[in-house]
Design a protein around this motif. Structure first.
Motif: not given
Length: 140
Positions: A4-7, A13-17, A80-81, A127-128
């Motif tokens: 639901e919050f992916w957008p 996304r690369l920073r989170l990965l 940062l993300a 949570k994200i």
């Protein structure tokens, strides 16, 4: 919940990965220090052969330094993300609030609205951006 919050994670996304992968480096470093400690106790202290201590101590220091760099990098990237995701989410919530009719705010208490606009967004961002924290909180 993540779908639901992916957008809102677009662009980060690369920073989170990367933060997640660096967390794995930290786990590996912790495991490595335990293995090196076992080697120090088993090979050096129990057998009273101090000649091998300095090599193992150097390896322990190198692994600890790699773990520290992994932890710092992970926190930096994830932080940062997380801040950027939270900003996008708050922008979206405030934009939605501005499109509501004026009588919507007359019918509701202002404190409840402020809590929804601040605290709930922070919970979703947490949570994200840090799923390991979410897992430990749900296990309690």
């Amino acid at each position: 919940m993540l779908s639901e919050f992916w957008p809102y994670t677009r662009g980060d996304r690369l920073r989170l990965l990367g933060g997640g992968l660096l967390s794995l480096v930290l786990v590996g470093a912790e495991l490595g220090t335990v293995i090196i400690f076992e080697a120090i106790v088993g090979r050096v202290l129990e057998r009273h052969h101090l000649t091998g201590f300095w090599v193992l101590a150097g390896a322990w220091l190198a692994i600890a330094a790699a773990g520290a760099l992994g932890m710092a990098g992970s926190r930096r990237l994830a932080g940062l993300a997380a801040a950027r995701v939270q900003l996008r989410l708050r922008d979206s919530v405030f934009a939605r609030a501005q499109r509501l009719p004026a009588d919507y705010f007359d019918e509701r208490r202002l404190g409840d609205l402020l809590i929804r606009l601040t605290d709930d967004v922070a919970v979703v961002e947490e949570k994200i951006a840090s799923p390991r924290v979410a897992v430990t909180q749900n296990q309690r």
